[in-house]
Design an enzyme around this catalytic site. Sequence first.
Site, PDB file in Angstrom:
ATOM      1  N   GLU A 188      -8.358  -2.293   5.369  1.00 36.05           N
ATOM      2  CA  GLU A 188      -9.099  -2.698   6.450  1.00 36.05           C
ATOM      3  C   GLU A 188      -9.839  -1.771   7.275  1.00 36.05           C
ATOM      4  O   GLU A 188     -10.922  -1.271   7.188  1.00 36.05           O
ATOM      5  CB  GLU A 188      -8.780  -4.262   7.329  1.00 36.05           C
ATOM      6  CG  GLU A 188      -7.949  -3.584   8.329  1.00 36.05           C
ATOM      7  CD  GLU A 188      -7.968  -5.155   9.059  1.00 36.05           C
ATOM      8  OE1 GLU A 188      -8.301  -6.508   8.683  1.00 36.05           O
ATOM      9  OE2 GLU A 188      -6.827  -5.577   9.798  1.00 36.05           O
ATOM     10  N   GLY A 215      -7.455  -8.511  11.537  1.00 34.91           N
ATOM     11  CA  GLY A 215      -7.319  -8.909   9.669  1.00 34.91           C
ATOM     12  C   GLY A 215      -5.523  -9.077   9.831  1.00 34.91           C
ATOM     13  O   GLY A 215      -5.307  -9.468   8.508  1.00 34.91           O
TER      14      GLY A 215
END
Length: 503
Positions: free
Chosen positions: A291, A385
């Site tokens: 990410e 995440g």
Amino acid sequence: MEVKLDRIRCEKLKEKIMSPEDAAKLINDGDFIGTSGFTPAGYPKAVPMALAKRVDQGERIQIDLMTGASVGPELDGLLSERGIIRRRYPYQTNSTLRNAINNDNVKYNDMHLSHSAQYLKYGFLGTMDIAIIEAVAITEEAGIVPSTSVGNSNIFIECAKKIIVEINTSQPIELEGVHDIYSPVNPPEREKININKASDRIGIPYIPCDMDKIAAIVITDIPDKASNVAAIDDVSRRMAENLIGFLESEVEMGRLPENLLPLQSGVGSVANAVLGGLCNSKFTDLNVYSEVLQDSVIDLMDCGKIKTASATSLTISPERMNDFKANFSKYKSHIILRPEEISNNPEIIRRLGVISMNTAIEADIYGHVNSTHIMGSKIMNGIGGSGDFTRNAYISIFTTASTARDGKISSIVPMVSHVDHTEHDVMVIVTENGVADLRGLSPKERAEKIIENCAHEDFKEMLWDYFKRAKEATNTSHSPHLLNEALSWHERYIKTGSMQKGH
């Protein structure tokens, strides 16, 4: 500041150029605002600062704010200082905002990042009034070219009633072309996401936008304010060595290919140091499907280790930023920036066999991990995440130093004070002392391995004593616990400043 109109290629939109102060007047009390930005890169600065000035001048304004992930001080910090943020989604790292959340002055919904776009698209959060998006350019067809992050920008542009674009001339125009914008449609029409390698591109290099929704364009040159990355200390170096040793053993046993599988790494100095340790490893031709791309990924590119680095954000430390921008052409061909709905997508993570590497605040002897709360009550940042990757990874790994607060707290505890990642999702725990491979083990086997391999020597005897007495008191049981005593580990620190006996 020179107004670089060549970055606005749609002639009709040039008449929308205005000052940050005029753009901020479009925001009303009670609005639901979405902004670009992810950990913290590519977030708007000028309009939020102008909004804060309105409050300084006596106006009462409160908004609900949604971003991709954490953003910089000009947004989360300044607006929370002025009491402007009423509700916040889905992740934050700002200390002022964190205090406002813990003091119950801001309502915070800590969300899995892969879920956040869906919540908005499905209508779970209501209608978004305004999206404020940082970009490097607007195309002839009003397509918006993001800057150093994509995050949820594509979904905000799709869902918001009005859009304010900040064209940031401090961001290199060379960023154009690195983005791969693809947005899944809602069920039941949703199709599979056709990414089979980290290098696959399936979208377009800009975010499509209805020209009529663009209400204002602001020209700015305020740079991202990412955090400094701490130097790699001895603890981080030993964690990296232990992690690399584990990966090497997986290759030797035939469970990983020689160039591994795509790597994901969490955010922060520890994660950066652990991933950076791969520079000194024998691994080559690595791929990243993550990410955030931090300094360590740039280091891996510099030493020729990386083929493709796919993420939703470029979060480069201040001391590295100027060099990174100046030499961006040599990195550009390796980088893909996607929406976080794609970078964090469980379907893709599972298909690619991503190796997830995230950091824990604490882990307990049965393999549960706390990555969000201090002493069980106060939010630190959020789950981000880490849940998206951990639950769907080929191998899920958590790293943590074995102690915190100058050795006064054990990061390995009988029971975590808050559970973010359960024993069912955590496969491997790594500290500077060693590796606990938990795959296929019963709870008591996991406890033995975690205490022996991961706990600090100052706390190991206490943990063994607790585990022994818990087994005796519960007639061994499946996951033996002394509930009151397990929680007293944390209470001891609150009362005495140390988890150790005798303090």
